[in-house]
Scaffold this active site. Sequence first.
Site, short mmCIF file in Angstrom:
data_model
loop_
_atom_site.label_atom_id
_atom_site.label_comp_id
_atom_site.label_asym_id
_atom_site.label_seq_id
_atom_site.Cartn_x
_atom_site.Cartn_y
_atom_site.Cartn_z
N ASP A 97 0.98 -3.42 -7.33
CA ASP A 97 -0.30 -2.71 -7.33
C ASP A 97 -1.43 -3.49 -8.01
O ASP A 97 -2.47 -2.90 -8.34
CB ASP A 97 -0.13 -1.33 -7.95
CG ASP A 97 0.48 -0.35 -6.96
OD1 ASP A 97 0.22 -0.50 -5.75
OD2 ASP A 97 1.25 0.53 -7.38
N ASP A 158 2.11 1.24 0.88
CA ASP A 158 0.92 1.17 0.04
C ASP A 158 0.47 -0.27 -0.20
O ASP A 158 -0.70 -0.55 -0.45
CB ASP A 158 1.16 1.81 -1.34
CG ASP A 158 2.08 3.02 -1.30
OD1 ASP A 158 2.94 3.10 -0.41
OD2 ASP A 158 1.95 3.88 -2.17
#
Length: 376
Positions: A97, A158
């Site tokens: 991330d 994601d």
Amino acid sequence: MDRVKDKNWAEEVAKKIREKVSIVAVRNQNKIPYTTVDGLFNDMSVENVCWWTNGFWGGMMWQLYNATKEDIYKENALDTERKLDQNLMNAMGMDHDSGFKWLTTAIAHYRLTGNQESRNRGLLAANDLAGRFNPVGRFIRAWNENVPGKTIGWAIIDCMMNLPLLYWAYEETKDPRFMQIATIHADTAEKYFIRGDGSVNHIVEFNPNTGEMVRTYGGQGYEEGSSWTRGQAWAIYGFALSYIHTKNTRYLDAAKRIANYFIANIPDNGLIPVDFRQPQDPWIEDSCASVIAACGLLEIEKYVTEHEKHIYYNNALKLLKSLEANRCNWDTNTDNIVENCTAAYHDEKHEFAIIYGDYFFIEAIWKLTGQELFIW
Ligand code: GLY
């Protein structure tokens, strides 16, 4: 839809955003919010400085700074950027991330001012992300050992939103490894995540030693084979971004396929559930999926033929107008704007405020008013 009327509507919403955030930004100096407690933001710089959402407050501040040039937003964004150095120095606090954390903070800062310390932070984060690439499986590893021994072979949809960190590093350094890793991962995602009907898996497990695909998981959605809406939204926007950075039309086609599936499943009221295949009762919403998808649709709309534009544009507007009318909180005593966000279907807590709901709502409205700082 009438684009002039829509622009006027977006200008009205942008005014409400500027008015509310001007108060919220002062009340929350020195914090990195994730959610609210009794209507007021918590502080992840105290609770967990490595949390994956910790860039969105900074990103929101840069979007407001770009639109207003008011110093308070820059100061808040710089505070977040500096605090995230604790994360950058914590190897096990680094995961895939990094795009969400440093594109929204250090790299936004670098893009606006050319600040070299910020560029350095961005390059450190990009190198760490590139280091998560598994060459035999041709994927970027998502998480660390939150499930002991299990996650070494896990890739998640994601990650498509984190690839722009690698595209940025390629533009900065011209080192082709960054571009190669990003596009190889995108190709793997296209092959293994997108299903025949245009929906996507959340998690795909690969054998990290042989690269063989093992199985899929439902992840934050209802169950394996279901359709976690935020995952669909990350995929729409993420593939559109891979197209924007590479001009490979295969990625635009992938983004359109997933978008067409998403559009076909938007409920009549325009409010998005956590999973398109969740049970009817209880009906649980995730407003984050709505605003992320809207951002992706507004990007796709720019690159399709004239006769297709209305499909992506009209549905983005449908999502945003419904959200504004039903799920936005304009009370200045409450810190968040967007209500009814849900992190995961099987979490105990549902339908609360989450910072990236506000971030992507603002980004979507800014896309319509022309005030956006392009972060990705
Ligand atoms: N990227 C994790 C999530 O969407 O919850």
